[in-house]
Enzyme design. Structure first.
Site, PDB file in Angstrom:
ATOM      1  N   THR A 113      37.705  53.616 104.761  1.00 28.23           N
ATOM      2  CA  THR A 113      36.514  53.839 103.965  1.00 28.23           C
ATOM      3  C   THR A 113      36.805  53.505 102.504  1.00 28.23           C
ATOM      4  O   THR A 113      37.841  53.887 101.963  1.00 28.23           O
ATOM      5  CB  THR A 113      35.964  55.273 104.148  1.00 28.23           C
ATOM      6  OG1 THR A 113      34.926  55.484 103.219  1.00 28.23           O
ATOM      7  CG2 THR A 113      37.028  56.336 103.985  1.00 28.23           C
ATOM      8  N   HIS A 114      35.865  52.764 101.903  1.00 28.94           N
ATOM      9  CA  HIS A 114      36.046  52.259 100.532  1.00 28.94           C
ATOM     10  C   HIS A 114      34.830  52.663  99.700  1.00 28.94           C
ATOM     11  O   HIS A 114      33.689  52.475 100.145  1.00 28.94           O
ATOM     12  CB  HIS A 114      36.183  50.726 100.590  1.00 28.94           C
ATOM     13  CG  HIS A 114      36.244  50.091  99.249  1.00 28.94           C
ATOM     14  ND1 HIS A 114      37.234  50.388  98.337  1.00 28.94           N
ATOM     15  CD2 HIS A 114      35.434  49.196  98.643  1.00 28.94           C
ATOM     16  CE1 HIS A 114      37.024  49.691  97.242  1.00 28.94           C
ATOM     17  NE2 HIS A 114      35.946  48.966  97.401  1.00 28.94           N
ATOM     18  N   ASP A 146      41.682  44.590 108.040  1.00 22.70           N
ATOM     19  CA  ASP A 146      42.374  43.323 108.267  1.00 22.70           C
ATOM     20  C   ASP A 146      43.447  43.208 107.168  1.00 22.70           C
ATOM     21  O   ASP A 146      43.606  44.145 106.383  1.00 22.70           O
ATOM     22  CB  ASP A 146      41.367  42.158 108.328  1.00 22.70           C
ATOM     23  CG  ASP A 146      40.761  41.831 106.979  1.00 22.70           C
ATOM     24  OD1 ASP A 146      41.146  42.451 105.966  1.00 22.70           O
ATOM     25  OD2 ASP A 146      39.892  40.946 106.933  1.00 22.70           O
ATOM     26  N   GLY A 148      43.554  41.781 104.385  1.00 20.96           N
ATOM     27  CA  GLY A 148      43.094  41.662 103.000  1.00 20.96           C
ATOM     28  C   GLY A 148      42.829  43.006 102.342  1.00 20.96           C
ATOM     29  O   GLY A 148      43.013  44.066 102.944  1.00 20.96           O
ATOM     30  N   ASP A 150      40.236  45.379 101.344  1.00 22.67           N
ATOM     31  CA  ASP A 150      38.844  45.799 101.567  1.00 22.67           C
ATOM     32  C   ASP A 150      37.964  44.640 102.040  1.00 22.67           C
ATOM     33  O   ASP A 150      36.795  44.541 101.651  1.00 22.67           O
ATOM     34  CB  ASP A 150      38.268  46.441 100.288  1.00 22.67           C
ATOM     35  CG  ASP A 150      39.074  47.650  99.855  1.00 22.67           C
ATOM     36  OD1 ASP A 150      39.547  48.390 100.734  1.00 22.67           O
ATOM     37  OD2 ASP A 150      39.237  47.863  98.638  1.00 22.67           O
TER      38      ASP A 150
END
Ligand code: GRF
Length: 209
Positions: A113-114, A146, A148, A150
């Site tokens: 969660t971002h 993944d 990267g 976010d």
């Protein structure tokens, strides 16, 4: 995962653990369809770990500085998580990027969660960067992790208005209220219904008995 048993969640935290607490509270209801089997952290002495301990959930903490390399830390973290055989791993305020060993083992099962609306404002300063840019709407994003920063396929998003007089703190606190609801709703659906990642698209469903 099956319909008959609750999905096993391992939750990774680095701080206050309010998102973790929301999941622990939701899991108290058997109808939610999931249970937190362990909580892991990248540091000791945080409220997130204390919340797990109060709930009687096993914990582990692995600090990068205790390993010779980031890769060794990542492999040890993957091993610690593997001991609990999770169906879903929830990175909830975990302030480290998961590495190649971890994602080789668990890619597609890890959500993070971002506190921003992806693809805007990736990284550690989502609320501050949104405020500095002057956007009127920001929010929170749940995504499948993944390699990267976010960048993974999006499971859910919640929008939050920026209001006059917001500081980074007031904005982040308001985002976190929406974030917790989004997280609990989405992880519950993932646990009960399953989820499928097709390219950048994520949809709920696909769980078979
Ligand atoms: C959340 O907003 C999360 O998205 C961000 O840090 C915050 C963690 O909050 N990366 P908490 O530890 O769950 O209270």
């Amino acid at each position: 995962m099956s319909h008959t048993e609750p999905a096993a969640l391992v939750v990774l935290v680095s701080g206050s653990g309010t998102n973790l607490q929301a999941l622990l509270d939701a899991c108290a209801d058997p109808a939610y369809g999931a249970r937190v089997v362990a909580v892991g952290a990248d540091r000791h002495g945080i409220e997130g770990l204390a919340r797990a301990e109060r709930a009687g959930v096993p914990t582990f903490a692995l600090q990068v500085k205790d390993f010779d390399s980031r890769e060794e830390w990542d492999a040890a973290l993957a091993g610690a998580v593997a001991a609990y055989d999770p169906d879903i791993i929830v990175s909830a305020g975990f302030m480290k990027l998961l590495g190649s060993t971890f994602l080789a083992l668990y890619g597609g099962k890890v959500v993070n969660t971002h506190p921003a609306l992806s693809p805007s404002f990736p990284g550690m300063r989502g609320p501050a960067d949104a405020l500095a840019y002057g956007v009127k709407v920001t929010g929170a994003t749940l995504f499948v992790v993944d390699p990267g920063i976010d960048t993974g396929p999006i499971v859910a998003q919640a929008a939050v208005e920026v209001v006059d007089g917001d500081t980074e703190e007031t904005l982040h606190e308001r985002i976190k209220v929406a974030e917790r609801t989004m997280l609990v709703d989405s992880v519950g659906r993932m646990a009960r219904e399953g989820f499928v990642v097709e390219g950048r698209r994520v949809r709920f469903g696909g769980l078979v008995d």
